[in-house]
Design a protein around this motif. Structure first.
Motif, PDB file in Angstrom:
ATOM      1  N   ALA A 249       0.862  -1.165   0.000  1.00  0.00           N
ATOM      2  CA  ALA A 249       0.000   0.000   0.000  1.00  0.00           C
ATOM      3  C   ALA A 249       0.905   1.224   0.000  1.00  0.00           C
ATOM      4  CB  ALA A 249      -0.869  -0.007   1.235  1.00  0.00           C
ATOM      5  N   ALA A 250       0.614   2.175  -0.873  1.00  0.00           N
ATOM      6  CA  ALA A 250       1.438   3.375  -0.952  1.00  0.00           C
ATOM      7  C   ALA A 250       1.348   4.158   0.354  1.00  0.00           C
ATOM      8  CB  ALA A 250       0.968   4.230  -2.113  1.00  0.00           C
ATOM      9  N   THR A 251       2.458   4.718   0.755  1.00  0.00           N
ATOM     10  CA  THR A 251       2.484   5.529   1.971  1.00  0.00           C
ATOM     11  C   THR A 251       3.322   6.763   1.709  1.00  0.00           C
ATOM     12  OG1 THR A 251       3.930   3.728   2.634  1.00  0.00           O
ATOM     13  CG2 THR A 251       2.241   4.421   4.210  1.00  0.00           C
ATOM     14  N   THR A 252       2.887   7.912   2.195  1.00  0.00           N
ATOM     15  CA  THR A 252       3.718   9.106   2.108  1.00  0.00           C
ATOM     16  C   THR A 252       3.725   9.788   3.464  1.00  0.00           C
ATOM     17  OG1 THR A 252       1.868  10.485   1.395  1.00  0.00           O
ATOM     18  CG2 THR A 252       3.210   9.481  -0.344  1.00  0.00           C
ATOM     19  N   PHE A 253       4.808  10.498   3.740  1.00  0.00           N
ATOM     20  CA  PHE A 253       4.960  11.197   5.015  1.00  0.00           C
ATOM     21  C   PHE A 253       5.290  12.650   4.739  1.00  0.00           C
ATOM     22  CE2 PHE A 253       7.001   6.975   5.181  1.00  0.00           C
ATOM     23  CZ  PHE A 253       6.028   6.309   5.910  1.00  0.00           C
ATOM     24  N   ALA A 254       4.430  13.550   5.152  1.00  0.00           N
ATOM     25  CA  ALA A 254       4.717  14.971   4.969  1.00  0.00           C
ATOM     26  C   ALA A 254       5.483  15.478   6.184  1.00  0.00           C
ATOM     27  CB  ALA A 254       3.413  15.736   4.804  1.00  0.00           C
ATOM     28  N   ILE A 255       6.310  16.478   5.982  1.00  0.00           N
ATOM     29  CA  ILE A 255       7.016  17.111   7.095  1.00  0.00           C
ATOM     30  C   ILE A 255       6.751  18.602   6.986  1.00  0.00           C
ATOM     31  CG2 ILE A 255       9.260  17.605   8.140  1.00  0.00           C
ATOM     32  CD1 ILE A 255      10.185  14.858   7.176  1.00  0.00           C
ATOM     33  N   ASN A 256       6.221  19.182   8.050  1.00  0.00           N
ATOM     34  CA  ASN A 256       5.897  20.599   8.025  1.00  0.00           C
ATOM     35  C   ASN A 256       7.194  21.412   8.081  1.00  0.00           C
ATOM     36  OD1 ASN A 256       5.279  23.263   8.821  1.00  0.00           O
ATOM     37  ND2 ASN A 256       3.273  22.574   9.540  1.00  0.00           N
ATOM     38  N   THR A 257       7.537  22.029   6.941  1.00  0.00           N
ATOM     39  CA  THR A 257       8.829  22.716   6.851  1.00  0.00           C
ATOM     40  C   THR A 257       8.877  23.964   7.739  1.00  0.00           C
ATOM     41  OG1 THR A 257       7.987  23.641   4.802  1.00  0.00           O
ATOM     42  CG2 THR A 257       9.549  21.862   4.601  1.00  0.00           C
TER      43      THR A 257
ATOM     44  N   SER B 160       4.466  18.088   1.667  1.00  0.00           N
ATOM     45  CA  SER B 160       5.286  19.134   2.267  1.00  0.00           C
ATOM     46  C   SER B 160       6.669  18.578   2.631  1.00  0.00           C
ATOM     47  CB  SER B 160       4.580  19.671   3.512  1.00  0.00           C
ATOM     48  OG  SER B 160       5.440  20.521   4.220  1.00  0.00           O
ATOM     49  N   GLY B 161       7.718  19.239   2.151  1.00  0.00           N
ATOM     50  CA  GLY B 161       9.091  18.812   2.448  1.00  0.00           C
ATOM     51  C   GLY B 161       9.714  17.968   1.353  1.00  0.00           C
ATOM     52  N   CYS B 162       8.904  17.474   0.394  1.00  0.00           N
ATOM     53  CA  CYS B 162       9.456  16.607  -0.662  1.00  0.00           C
ATOM     54  C   CYS B 162      10.289  17.435  -1.633  1.00  0.00           C
ATOM     55  CB  CYS B 162       8.335  15.905  -1.423  1.00  0.00           C
ATOM     56  SG  CYS B 162       8.963  14.808  -2.722  1.00  0.00           S
ATOM     57  N   GLN B 163      11.480  16.961  -1.946  1.00  0.00           N
ATOM     58  CA  GLN B 163      12.385  17.733  -2.781  1.00  0.00           C
ATOM     59  C   GLN B 163      12.917  16.997  -3.992  1.00  0.00           C
ATOM     60  OE1 GLN B 163      15.817  19.840  -0.953  1.00  0.00           O
ATOM     61  NE2 GLN B 163      14.048  20.468   0.250  1.00  0.00           N
ATOM     62  N   SER B 164      12.794  15.681  -3.967  1.00  0.00           N
ATOM     63  CA  SER B 164      13.288  14.958  -5.129  1.00  0.00           C
ATOM     64  C   SER B 164      12.543  13.646  -5.272  1.00  0.00           C
ATOM     65  CB  SER B 164      14.799  14.724  -5.017  1.00  0.00           C
ATOM     66  OG  SER B 164      15.096  13.776  -4.030  1.00  0.00           O
ATOM     67  N   ILE B 165      12.619  13.095  -6.489  1.00  0.00           N
ATOM     68  CA  ILE B 165      11.899  11.856  -6.769  1.00  0.00           C
ATOM     69  C   ILE B 165      12.804  10.849  -7.461  1.00  0.00           C
ATOM     70  CG2 ILE B 165       9.560  12.797  -6.864  1.00  0.00           C
ATOM     71  CD1 ILE B 165       9.920  13.076  -9.936  1.00  0.00           C
TER      72      ILE B 165
END
Ligand SMILES: *[C@@H]1O[C@H](CO)[C@@H](O)[C@H](O)[C@H]1NC(C)=O
Ligand SMILES: *[C@@H]1O[C@H](CO)[C@@H](O)[C@H](O)[C@H]1NC(C)=O
Ligand SMILES: *[C@@H]1O[C@H](CO)[C@@H](O)[C@H](O)[C@H]1NC(C)=O
Ligand SMILES: *[C@@H]1O[C@H](CO)[C@@H](O)[C@H](O)[C@H]1NC(C)=O
Ligand SMILES: *[C@@H]1O[C@H](CO)[C@@H](O)[C@H](O)[C@H]1NC(C)=O
Ligand SMILES: *[C@@H]1O[C@H](CO)[C@@H](O)[C@H](O)[C@H]1NC(C)=O
Ligand SMILES: *[C@@H]1O[C@H](CO)[C@@H](O)[C@H](O)[C@H]1NC(C)=O
Length: 382
Positions: free
Chosen positions: A46-54, A173-178
């Motif tokens: 299952a896809a999961t993503t984690f945001a980080i409040n910059t 939020s916080g994602c910078q590269s893929i």
């Protein structure tokens, strides 16, 4: 006796010619960051993503500097759900090959070698274009990125769509590269009666909070019983936008070099020490926040003569231990130095090569508080 000690201290201070080289005491005190393991069985993945409040990461840096001004390490707490320990399993040789209980027998050409020979993976990766606002940093690798921090999750895609992958990153939020790639996954989790199940190709889009690098593509797969997980057509893209901290001058890019400043024109050190941000999204704002907070602390704590240093200039970059990111390094100074002092391209330590990347220098020249005083010709005087 007292004078002797003072003289000794002074000469020690003056003879430590390069106090801003990598601060090994701080780097070696860092605790390892638990490694993220991206699930591989398609049905279970299952896809999961984690945001980080910059914004809160920036204010956390300021609070940390004000509370513990001499502490170099500012680490993000490792939330348990963010990371799982990876088990990059070696081939399980205790399991003899047995596919008698597989629901579906793998086709004769469903082999690891055949997967790596599939030309369409390479063609797709080679002709993929960089999404708008991103630059391509590697193309068509047989490995995915690892040891880039922080890990921000993944999703699977129905097609190899770099634009879609980047759009999803932009929404985190916080994602910078893929990192987008084809992965040879087992269609079901291998078991004792089905040690090498049929494969299925999954297209993964993985999100990272700092730039992926060509050197980071070391995850070339793993064994699950007798099934070999593999990666092909792996491309990496980095968001080229950088935040510009308020109250600071223009950002100056130093790429893979760092400032080593000599003493100033009157023989005084302008280096104010280092902060290292561990497992936080790379951001120039974090270092600016540490710089401003150092000034704020010092202003409130002048010495007996009323003197205090303010931070007017910083150099921030990602430090790498061979191919692995260590953290974001942030060196603080009370005077501005020019690009010509960016002479540190990395150092060796215990037989390992430490290099730098994403290096930026920024000054706060407000009111010329970043200029040396009492020198005839500014910074270049004798
Ligand atoms: C560099 O990485 C190696 C391997 O992970 C590790 O053993 C070593 O402690 C690291 N060195 C530093 C200074 O972080
Ligand atoms: C396990 O099997 C693999 C592939 O046959 C072989 O390369 C490896 O050396 C074996 N490992 C052990 C511990 O026997
Ligand atoms: C890149 O990063 C910036 C700043 O974090 C963000 O606003 C933007 O949406 C991202 N994507 C692109 C394509 O610029
Ligand atoms: C990926 O694997 C294929 C098949 O083994 C090989 O031809 C190709 O050179 C590899 N690519 C890289 C970048 O290592
Ligand atoms: C940064 O340095 C690397 C390694 O020397 C080089 O390949 C790359 O082109 C440089 N990038 C820029 C934008 O100057
Ligand atoms: C810039 O420097 C001036 C002079 O030290 C100071 O008053 C100001 O607060 C600094 N700005 C920031 C954003 O730290
Ligand atoms: C920077 O700090 C040094 C050492 O305290 C001091 O001699 C120098 O005057 C400071 N520079 C500025 C511009 O205040």
């Amino acid at each position: 006796m007292k004078d002797f000690t003072l003289a000794l201290l002074l000469s020690a201070a003056l003879s430590s010619a390069l106090p801003q080289e990598i601060d090994w005491d701080a780097v070696e005190a860092l605790k390892p960051i638990p490694t993220a393991s991206i699930p591989i069985v398609s049905a279970a993945a299952a896809a999961t993503t984690f945001a980080i409040n910059t914004a809160s990461a920036v204010s956390a840096v300021s609070s940390a500097v004000l509370a513990r001004p001499s502490e170099a390490i500012i680490a993000a707490r490792h939330a348990k759900h963010h990371v799982r320990h990876a088990h990059l399993a070696a081939r399980d040789n205790t399991t003899s090959s047995d596919n008698s209980k597989c629901p579906q027998k793998p086709a004769a050409d469903d082999t690891p070698d055949a997967f790596l020979q599939i030309g369409t993976f390479a063609q797709t990766a080679l002709k993929a274009s960089a999404p708008a606002g991103y630059s391509q940093v590697y193309v068509n690798k047989n490995g995915s990125s690892e040891f880039i921090y922080p890990y921000m999750g993944f999703t699977t895609l129905s097609s190899y769509d770099t634009a879609e992958c980047s759009k999803r990153c932009d929404a985190i939020s916080g994602c910078q590269s893929i990192n987008i790639y084809f992965e040879r996954d087992p269609s079901i989790e291998p078991t004792a009666g089905c040690t090498n199940p049929a494969s299925s190709t999954v297209i993964k889009c993985v999100y990272w909070g700092s730039p992926v690098t060509p050197d980071s593509t070391t995850n070339t797969g793993q064994w699950r019983k007798n099934f070999k997980v593999l990666v092909a057509g792996s491309n990496g893209y980095v968001n080229t936008t950088h935040s510009h901290p308020k109250g600071y001058d223009d950002l100056i890019y130093l790429n893979n070099s760092a400032i080593i400043a000599p003493p100033n024109c009157r023989g005084y050190e302008t280096y104010m020490g280092v902060k290292i941000f561990q497992n936080k999204p790379f951001s120039i704002d974090l270092c600016a926040s540490a710089c401003s907070a150092s000034s704020e602390y010092n202003r409130a704590h002048p010495d007996k003569t009323g003197y205090f240093q303010t931070c007017q200039f910083f150099n921030t970059y990602i430090l790498y231990n061979e191919t692995r990111s260590v953290g974001q390094y942030c060196a603080l100074y009370n005077e501005t130095w020019g690009k010509e002092f960016a002479t540190n391209f990395g150092q060796w330590r215990n037989g390992r090569r430490f290099t730098l990347g994403s290096s930026w220098m920024v000054s706060n020249s407000t009111g010329d508080f970043d200029k040396p005083r009492g020198c005839a010709n500014g910074q270049t005087c004798e």
